[in-house]
Design an enzyme around this catalytic site. Sequence first.
Site, PDB file in Angstrom:
ATOM      1  N   GLU A 185       0.821  -1.209   0.000  1.00 37.62           N
ATOM      2  CA  GLU A 185       0.000   0.000   0.000  1.00 37.62           C
ATOM      3  C   GLU A 185       0.859   1.265   0.000  1.00 37.62           C
ATOM      4  OE1 GLU A 185      -2.922   0.078  -0.775  1.00 37.62           O
ATOM      5  OE2 GLU A 185      -3.660  -1.920  -0.369  1.00 37.62           O
ATOM      6  N   TYR A 217      -6.509   6.290   3.894  1.00 35.92           N
ATOM      7  CA  TYR A 217      -6.626   5.219   2.908  1.00 35.92           C
ATOM      8  C   TYR A 217      -5.785   3.997   3.289  1.00 35.92           C
ATOM      9  CZ  TYR A 217      -5.537   2.146  -0.803  1.00 35.92           C
ATOM     10  OH  TYR A 217      -5.335   0.989  -1.483  1.00 35.92           O
ATOM     11  N   ASP A 227     -10.432   5.208  -1.899  1.00 37.64           N
ATOM     12  CA  ASP A 227      -9.335   5.746  -2.688  1.00 37.64           C
ATOM     13  C   ASP A 227      -9.938   6.421  -3.912  1.00 37.64           C
ATOM     14  OD1 ASP A 227     -10.194   3.654  -4.211  1.00 37.64           O
ATOM     15  OD2 ASP A 227      -8.196   3.160  -4.937  1.00 37.64           O
ATOM     16  N   CYS A 283     -14.378   0.675 -14.378  1.00 40.19           N
ATOM     17  CA  CYS A 283     -14.903   2.034 -14.240  1.00 40.19           C
ATOM     18  C   CYS A 283     -13.739   3.015 -14.170  1.00 40.19           C
ATOM     19  CB  CYS A 283     -15.765   2.115 -12.979  1.00 40.19           C
ATOM     20  SG  CYS A 283     -16.833   3.574 -12.882  1.00 40.19           S
ATOM     21  N   CYS A 315     -18.038   0.341 -19.889  1.00 40.02           N
ATOM     22  CA  CYS A 315     -19.402   0.106 -19.426  1.00 40.02           C
ATOM     23  C   CYS A 315     -20.004  -1.144 -20.068  1.00 40.02           C
ATOM     24  CB  CYS A 315     -20.273   1.322 -19.716  1.00 40.02           C
ATOM     25  SG  CYS A 315     -19.743   2.817 -18.844  1.00 40.02           S
ATOM     26  N   CYS A 337     -19.332  -4.003 -17.775  1.00 39.58           N
ATOM     27  CA  CYS A 337     -19.414  -3.713 -16.342  1.00 39.58           C
ATOM     28  C   CYS A 337     -20.465  -4.578 -15.651  1.00 39.58           C
ATOM     29  CB  CYS A 337     -19.749  -2.240 -16.129  1.00 39.58           C
ATOM     30  SG  CYS A 337     -19.883  -1.817 -14.367  1.00 39.58           S
ATOM     31  N   CYS A 373     -26.333   0.922 -12.231  1.00 42.34           N
ATOM     32  CA  CYS A 373     -25.520   2.141 -12.219  1.00 42.34           C
ATOM     33  C   CYS A 373     -26.361   3.393 -12.483  1.00 42.34           C
ATOM     34  CB  CYS A 373     -24.425   2.027 -13.286  1.00 42.34           C
ATOM     35  SG  CYS A 373     -23.388   3.510 -13.390  1.00 42.34           S
TER      36      CYS A 373
END
Length: 259
Positions: A5, A88, A106, A161, A168, A171, A177
């Site tokens: 991270e 985060y 995030d 995304c 899309c 997705c 959505c």
Amino acid sequence: MLVSEFMLQQTPVPRVEPVWLAWMQQWPLPSALAAARRADVLRAWGKLGYPRRALRLHAAAEVIAAEHGDVVPADLDALEALPGVGSYTARAVAAFGYGRRCPVVDTNVRRVVARAVHGHGDAGPARTAADLADVDALLPAADRPAAVVSAGLMELGAVICTARTPRCGICPVRAACAWQAAGRPEYTGPRKPVQTYAGTDRQVRGRLLDVLRGSDGPVERAALDAAWGDGAQRDRCLDSLLVDGLAEQLDDGRFALPA
DNA sequence: TAGCCGTGGTG
DNA sequence: TCACCAAGGCT
């Protein structure tokens, strides 16, 4: 998880992966990293960028070794108290490292929520508390499933995304959505200003540090002089590197990565 | 809180 | 070519 991270803060996954593998091989425990010289830490960090992250990770390892029994804490407050660990990173460690139900927000998640939940083309400026509440509302009650959803939200934002050209057509949440339902309106809110790089102190600092990183031992000032033409800017940047602890000047006047 | 802090890939 | 972008944190 903590190491990855740190490295992933503003740095793409493909660039992090090989460095992370070598890093974990060399320093499998916080105490091992804590015992390392900062110069070696900065060299291992290589060209991931934002090298202050490497120093912060090193400092965090010192705290974990000395105060947490050489085990990364699972508690959010303890995590956020570590140098270089913000909201985060603390939440990512709690969720992905310890399987906790802990909203992770995030840039990817903010974009997914902005679109799928609010029907906007992109996320506006961060609204920390509200962002956390938005994500919290999406998580199942139990720890493990919530952690899986958190990972899924990030992955969705990273792979499907995406900021520029969202996929899309493939997705998995398209049917639910809000942005899709609204006809995918363009984002009209404020854009974060693009950071210039060429000619900035950041570039100069990078050049100077690259010289130090590439040398086995201390370097003469002349070697640094060759890295950037503008003397005033070069001096200013070298000084800032010294202040940040990313470089040291020896008694003989030469420069090196910090011991 | 806006601006700073590296680097390299990409549309 | 060159903005834009990439799993932020700190001051």
